[in-house]
Write a protein that holds these residues in place. Structure first.
Motif, PDB file in Angstrom:
ATOM      1  N   THR A  69      42.905  26.769  34.403  1.00 21.26           N
ATOM      2  CA  THR A  69      41.660  26.968  33.662  1.00 21.26           C
ATOM      3  C   THR A  69      40.530  27.367  34.601  1.00 21.26           C
ATOM      4  N   GLY A  70      40.472  26.746  35.778  1.00 22.18           N
ATOM      5  CA  GLY A  70      39.457  27.117  36.756  1.00 22.18           C
ATOM      6  C   GLY A  70      39.544  28.579  37.158  1.00 22.18           C
ATOM      7  N   ILE A  71      40.763  29.080  37.320  1.00 23.76           N
ATOM      8  CA  ILE A  71      40.939  30.494  37.670  1.00 23.76           C
ATOM      9  C   ILE A  71      40.510  31.385  36.502  1.00 23.76           C
ATOM     10  N   MET A  72      40.847  31.008  35.287  1.00 33.70           N
ATOM     11  CA  MET A  72      40.391  31.768  34.123  1.00 33.70           C
ATOM     12  C   MET A  72      38.871  31.826  34.061  1.00 33.70           C
ATOM     13  N   LEU A  73      38.232  30.722  34.361  1.00 37.01           N
ATOM     14  CA  LEU A  73      36.772  30.674  34.374  1.00 37.01           C
ATOM     15  C   LEU A  73      36.195  31.649  35.395  1.00 37.01           C
ATOM     16  N   LEU A  74      36.780  31.672  36.580  1.00 35.35           N
ATOM     17  CA  LEU A  74      36.296  32.582  37.620  1.00 35.35           C
ATOM     18  C   LEU A  74      36.509  34.046  37.227  1.00 35.35           C
ATOM     19  N   VAL A  75      37.713  34.363  36.751  1.00 37.36           N
ATOM     20  CA  VAL A  75      38.040  35.748  36.400  1.00 37.36           C
ATOM     21  C   VAL A  75      37.113  36.259  35.296  1.00 37.36           C
ATOM     22  N   THR A  76      36.894  35.451  34.273  1.00 38.57           N
ATOM     23  CA  THR A  76      36.059  35.893  33.161  1.00 38.57           C
ATOM     24  C   THR A  76      34.584  35.925  33.537  1.00 38.57           C
ATOM     25  N   ALA A  77      34.124  34.979  34.360  1.00 36.35           N
ATOM     26  CA  ALA A  77      32.724  35.001  34.799  1.00 36.35           C
ATOM     27  C   ALA A  77      32.426  36.278  35.561  1.00 36.35           C
ATOM     28  N   LYS A  78      33.341  36.679  36.424  1.00 35.35           N
ATOM     29  CA  LYS A  78      33.141  37.909  37.199  1.00 35.35           C
ATOM     30  C   LYS A  78      33.142  39.135  36.285  1.00 35.35           C
ATOM     31  N   ARG A  79      33.913  39.069  35.193  1.00 30.91           N
ATOM     32  CA  ARG A  79      34.006  40.217  34.301  1.00 30.91           C
ATOM     33  C   ARG A  79      32.780  40.371  33.397  1.00 30.91           C
ATOM     34  N   VAL A  80      32.223  39.242  32.937  1.00 32.10           N
ATOM     35  CA  VAL A  80      31.149  39.348  31.937  1.00 32.10           C
ATOM     36  C   VAL A  80      29.748  39.287  32.533  1.00 32.10           C
ATOM     37  N   TRP A  81      29.629  38.846  33.786  1.00 33.47           N
ATOM     38  CA  TRP A  81      28.297  38.703  34.380  1.00 33.47           C
ATOM     39  C   TRP A  81      28.215  39.535  35.656  1.00 33.47           C
ATOM     40  N   SER A  82      27.369  40.534  35.637  1.00 32.28           N
ATOM     41  CA  SER A  82      27.262  41.445  36.779  1.00 32.28           C
ATOM     42  C   SER A  82      26.683  40.773  38.013  1.00 32.28           C
ATOM     43  N   GLY A  83      26.030  39.641  37.842  1.00 32.68           N
ATOM     44  CA  GLY A  83      25.440  38.951  38.984  1.00 32.68           C
ATOM     45  C   GLY A  83      26.383  38.041  39.742  1.00 32.68           C
ATOM     46  N   PHE A  84      27.636  37.952  39.297  1.00 32.84           N
ATOM     47  CA  PHE A  84      28.612  37.043  39.928  1.00 32.84           C
ATOM     48  C   PHE A  84      28.772  37.370  41.415  1.00 32.84           C
ATOM     49  N   ALA A  85      28.796  36.320  42.247  1.00 32.14           N
ATOM     50  CA  ALA A  85      29.047  36.499  43.682  1.00 32.14           C
ATOM     51  C   ALA A  85      29.648  35.224  44.253  1.00 32.14           C
ATOM     52  N   TRP A  86      30.465  35.409  45.291  1.00 31.84           N
ATOM     53  CA  TRP A  86      30.963  34.268  46.063  1.00 31.84           C
ATOM     54  C   TRP A  86      29.857  33.779  46.990  1.00 31.84           C
ATOM     55  N   ARG A  87      29.881  32.510  47.333  1.00 33.31           N
ATOM     56  CA  ARG A  87      28.944  32.012  48.336  1.00 33.31           C
ATOM     57  C   ARG A  87      29.151  32.782  49.637  1.00 33.31           C
ATOM     58  N   PRO A  88      28.067  33.136  50.339  1.00 31.09           N
ATOM     59  CA  PRO A  88      28.214  33.959  51.544  1.00 31.09           C
ATOM     60  C   PRO A  88      29.107  33.358  52.624  1.00 31.09           C
ATOM     61  N   ASP A  89      29.200  32.004  52.662  1.00 29.10           N
ATOM     62  CA  ASP A  89      30.046  31.368  53.677  1.00 29.10           C
ATOM     63  C   ASP A  89      31.517  31.318  53.264  1.00 29.10           C
ATOM     64  N   LEU A  90      31.841  31.957  52.133  1.00 29.75           N
ATOM     65  CA  LEU A  90      33.223  31.986  51.601  1.00 29.75           C
ATOM     66  C   LEU A  90      33.793  30.576  51.433  1.00 29.75           C
ATOM     67  N   TRP A  91      32.956  29.689  50.942  1.00 38.43           N
ATOM     68  CA  TRP A  91      33.377  28.310  50.682  1.00 38.43           C
ATOM     69  C   TRP A  91      34.545  28.264  49.695  1.00 38.43           C
ATOM     70  N   ILE A  92      34.644  29.275  48.852  1.00 39.54           N
ATOM     71  CA  ILE A  92      35.752  29.329  47.901  1.00 39.54           C
ATOM     72  C   ILE A  92      37.100  29.298  48.621  1.00 39.54           C
ATOM     73  N   ASP A  93      37.187  29.887  49.791  1.00 39.92           N
ATOM     74  CA  ASP A  93      38.453  29.887  50.539  1.00 39.92           C
ATOM     75  C   ASP A  93      38.795  28.483  51.020  1.00 39.92           C
ATOM     76  N   LYS A  94      37.783  27.689  51.366  1.00 43.57           N
ATOM     77  CA  LYS A  94      38.037  26.307  51.787  1.00 43.57           C
ATOM     78  C   LYS A  94      38.495  25.475  50.598  1.00 43.57           C
ATOM     79  N   LEU A  95      37.889  25.720  49.430  1.00 38.67           N
ATOM     80  CA  LEU A  95      38.259  24.957  48.242  1.00 38.67           C
ATOM     81  C   LEU A  95      39.660  25.294  47.754  1.00 38.67           C
ATOM     82  N   THR A  96      40.000  26.569  47.728  1.00 36.83           N
ATOM     83  CA  THR A  96      41.323  26.974  47.241  1.00 36.83           C
ATOM     84  C   THR A  96      42.389  26.888  48.324  1.00 36.83           C
ATOM     85  N   GLY A  97      41.977  26.803  49.586  1.00 32.62           N
ATOM     86  CA  GLY A  97      42.930  26.618  50.668  1.00 32.62           C
ATOM     87  C   GLY A  97      43.396  27.880  51.349  1.00 32.62           C
TER      88      GLY A  97
END
Length: 413
Positions: A346-374
């Motif tokens: 569900t978390g991945i679905m949330l990310l994929v759809t947020a990026k698709r419907v909102w043009s302002g979507f961005a990852w944190r500049p420090d790429l914290w997402i990579d630390k969270l997902t491993g």
């Protein structure tokens, strides 16, 4: 380090009957109330701590069924020589926000010295154990089942430090509040190790603290920890927290209810984006959003119909953290079928759809997402236009390997 390079289980010491049961003797009688590791330790007259100078790693969740704190209970009992307390992230009494601790102090209720373990590991943490004068370190903290929830890495760091300092280590078990049925999500790549993921386990590990302790000692610490695990009775792997009969004490300021824990292992990924993960609201990790998002996000998610959850168009104004004081739009997660709900998918679905419907979507500049997902896998696949199903499929080989190793360390049926 590769899971396949680890040796066989070594160094787990049973405290008499307290840790002697095998998975084949799991506690199936649900007529008996759940008893935590501390309950069983106390009922045994603290025999496992007899003659020991004891220090406890805990926080506000270390309570009895009648909500007395275990530090207060043990300090008042002449059978326990309790000499120190060690506080994790958020502190022993739980007053610090995310990324903070309470520092070194004396506990006003008992007068015991309280040492700060947050951000401490290896020899510096071993030196703290030595300076405290303890010979036995006891761990009792409620986990929530997600790799990036830092208490399990406090467990890991304290186990490693105890081995370095020559201290015995005792884990008092508590339930995984989102069940222990299965592991979900990507397995950490050791190249991305941080305090939100020290070692290669799944994003939602499906284990209890005692089970993790056994896995840590065997797979990652070479069996060097003199480990005793005091397991629960009356808990089954299919139990959600409301089936336990135990009081819920927020393990951290933004984990107010078991409902939060249910979604956390997926929705916490929004910490790695420029969207609010709901901090500063009364429903953190259930509310997600940003300025400029409207009802299209909820509609896109509900059209995908992920199992067990629906999404409500929501608007909120965080009182702190991202978008403090601003009204933002987004969604609220409503889990209606816990049995079929997969929080990581569900978390991945949330990310994929947020990026698709909102043009302002961005990852944190420090790429914290990579630390969270491993690893960089989730981020790079989503950026390349992958669907949620394609992202989930990509981590299956590693998850399958982890599930095989995990199975060897399960203590409950």
């Amino acid at each position: 380090m590769s899971l396949s390079r680890r040796g066989l289980l070594a160094g787990t010491v049973a405290a008499g009957a307290l840790a002697s049961a095998s998975p084949a003797h799991a506690d199936d009688d649900r007529r008996n109330p759940l008893r935590t590791g501390f309950d069983r330790l106390a009922a045994d007259g603290y025999a496992a701590l007899s003659g020991r100078r004891v220090g406890v790693v805990t926080n506000p969740t270390g309570v009895t069924a009648d909500v007395r704190h275990i530090v207060d209970v043990m300090h008042a009992d002449h059978r326990v020589n309790l000499v120190a307390v060690f506080g994790p992230e958020h502190g022993f009494r739980g007053t610090a926000q995310a990324g903070g601790s309470e520092g070194r102090s004396n506990d006003p209720a008992t007068g015991l010295p309280v040492y700060d373990t947050y951000t401490k590991s290896g020899q510096p943490l071993a030196d703290i154990f030595t300076a405290s004068g303890v010979d036995t370190v006891v761990f009792d903290i409620q986990d929530v089942g997600a790799r990036f929830y830092t208490y399990i890495w406090t467990l890991y760091d304290c186990m490693e430090a105890a081995a370095l300092a020559g201290k015995r280590f005792v884990v008092l078990d508590r339930p995984n509040p989102v069940t222990g049925r299965a592991a979900y999500g990507p397995v950490l790549d050791p190249a991305f190790a941080t305090f939100v993921g020290r070692q290669p386990i799944a994003q939602a590990h499906g284990m209890t603290a005692a089970e993790l302790a056994g896995l840590f000692n065997t797979q990652f610490l070479g069996g060097k920890v003199e480990l005793t695990t005091v397991r629960m009775t009356g808990w089954r792997r299919s139990d959600f927290f409301d089936a336990t009969g135990l009081p819920w004490v927020p393990p951290s300021p933004n984990m107010p209810t078991p409902d939060t824990a249910l979604v956390y292992s997926g929705s916490c990924l929004f910490e790695g984006t420029n969207l609010s993960e709901g901090r500063g609201t009364t429903r953190p990790f259930e509310l997600l959003g940003a300025e400029g998002i409207d009802g299209r996000w909820a509609a896109a998610l509900n059209e995908l119909a992920p199992a067990g959850v629906r999404f409500r168009e929501a608007y909120f104004a965080p009182t702190f953290s991202k978008f403090q004081g601003k009204t933002v739009g987004g969604v609220q997660l409503h889990v209606h079928d816990r049995e079929s709900y997969d929080p990581v998918r569900t978390g991945i679905m949330l990310l994929v759809t947020a990026k698709r419907v909102w043009s302002g979507f961005a990852w944190r500049p420090d790429l914290w997402i990579d630390k969270l997902t491993g690893s960089a896998l989730v981020r790079t696949m989503i950026d390349a236009g992958a669907t949620a199903d394609e992202v989930v499929a990509a981590w299956q080989p590693g998850l399958t390997a982890f599930r095989t190793v995990r199975r060897k360390h399960l203590l409950y049926g």
